[in-house]
Design a protein around this motif. Sequence first.
Motif, PDB file in Angstrom:
ATOM      1  N   THR A   1     -13.327 -36.151   5.526  1.00 19.10           N
ATOM      2  CA  THR A   1     -13.160 -35.426   6.788  1.00 19.10           C
ATOM      3  C   THR A   1     -12.633 -36.380   7.850  1.00 19.10           C
ATOM      4  OG1 THR A   1     -14.906 -33.824   6.317  1.00 19.10           O
ATOM      5  CG2 THR A   1     -14.361 -34.204   8.639  1.00 19.10           C
TER       6      THR A   1
ATOM      7  N   TYR B   1      -8.695 -36.164  20.239  1.00 23.24           N
ATOM      8  CA  TYR B   1      -9.675 -36.258  19.152  1.00 23.24           C
ATOM      9  C   TYR B   1      -9.296 -35.264  18.059  1.00 23.24           C
ATOM     10  CZ  TYR B   1     -14.009 -35.941  16.506  1.00 23.24           C
ATOM     11  OH  TYR B   1     -14.927 -35.935  15.490  1.00 23.24           O
TER      12      TYR B   1
ATOM     13  N   TYR C   1     -10.800 -33.673  14.626  1.00 28.10           N
ATOM     14  CA  TYR C   1     -11.815 -33.450  13.590  1.00 28.10           C
ATOM     15  C   TYR C   1     -11.214 -32.471  12.600  1.00 28.10           C
ATOM     16  CZ  TYR C   1     -15.974 -31.895  11.125  1.00 28.10           C
ATOM     17  OH  TYR C   1     -16.881 -31.577  10.140  1.00 28.10           O
TER      18      TYR C   1
ATOM     19  N   SER D   1     -12.046 -37.856  11.450  1.00 32.46           N
ATOM     20  CA  SER D   1     -12.654 -37.931  12.780  1.00 32.46           C
ATOM     21  C   SER D   1     -11.955 -39.067  13.507  1.00 32.46           C
ATOM     22  CB  SER D   1     -14.161 -38.183  12.678  1.00 32.46           C
ATOM     23  OG  SER D   1     -14.761 -38.230  13.964  1.00 32.46           O
TER      24      SER D   1
ATOM     25  N   HIS E   1     -11.775 -31.003   8.781  1.00 34.87           N
ATOM     26  CA  HIS E   1     -12.547 -30.864   7.550  1.00 34.87           C
ATOM     27  C   HIS E   1     -11.666 -30.228   6.472  1.00 34.87           C
ATOM     28  CE1 HIS E   1     -15.939 -30.325   4.910  1.00 34.87           C
ATOM     29  NE2 HIS E   1     -15.765 -29.023   4.856  1.00 34.87           N
TER      30      HIS E   1
END
Length: 261
Positions: free
Chosen positions: A249, A233, A235, A251, A237
Amino acid sequence: MKNRRNTDTSATTTVMKTGLVALAAISIAPAAQAEKFFSDSSISLLYSDQYETFGNQTRTDTYVTFENVTAHNWGGTFFFVDRNQGRGAANDDDDLYGEFSPTLSLSWLSDVELGRGALKDISLAGTYEFGGGTDATNVLTGLSFAWDVPGTIYFNTAFYYVNNSEISDDWQATLTWGAPFELGASRFLFDGYIDYSSAASDHKADFHFNPQLKWDLGHYSGNPGVLYAGIEYSYWHNKYGVGEDLMDTESAVSALVKFHF
């Protein structure tokens, strides 16, 4: 950690590269008291159609990653190189990116045990980032702290000064961990990293959380730790520090297969 900044060569870069090369040379130099604990190599295959790119668009990529990690009483090394292949709208849009990260134990270097309580050791640390879409040549230098955290096989924090030449220099904090666990007869590994890079006059601060959850398939054939399948995963930003006006962002969930040898 796959943090591809735009850079090129400068006098400051040359000085910092020299320091990193010296650290690497010390790290791999033979010594009478040097002891090697282990070495591991792996090849990973990742696929996702959720990676963010410029223009607030997503793209599909397949990544092939080679990694090598070594551990010694004097410190260790970590090396990886990614080859990504764009798919769909990003077809033929591919590049090569890698990092080399040596550490040098200050306990070993000074012959003084620096570990106290949960702190296991302090090391000089460096990273050389190369390649990517902009042919980056970034240099990170700093300190790494190894921690004794229950349930983990490693847990490290590092703090770096990052030399960039096309954008302003900044600072980076990195956390890495590996935590094996079992559910019934199945074995799993939860590992990954977190990067935080500071803002400067020409770029924003960015935050990247990148864990992997892997199922140990090799365990069922009597070869634990050899073959994994799972997910990664990402993530991210302010990816690349450009801000959400240029890139959303990230994801992204990736399918993952990893083979150790």
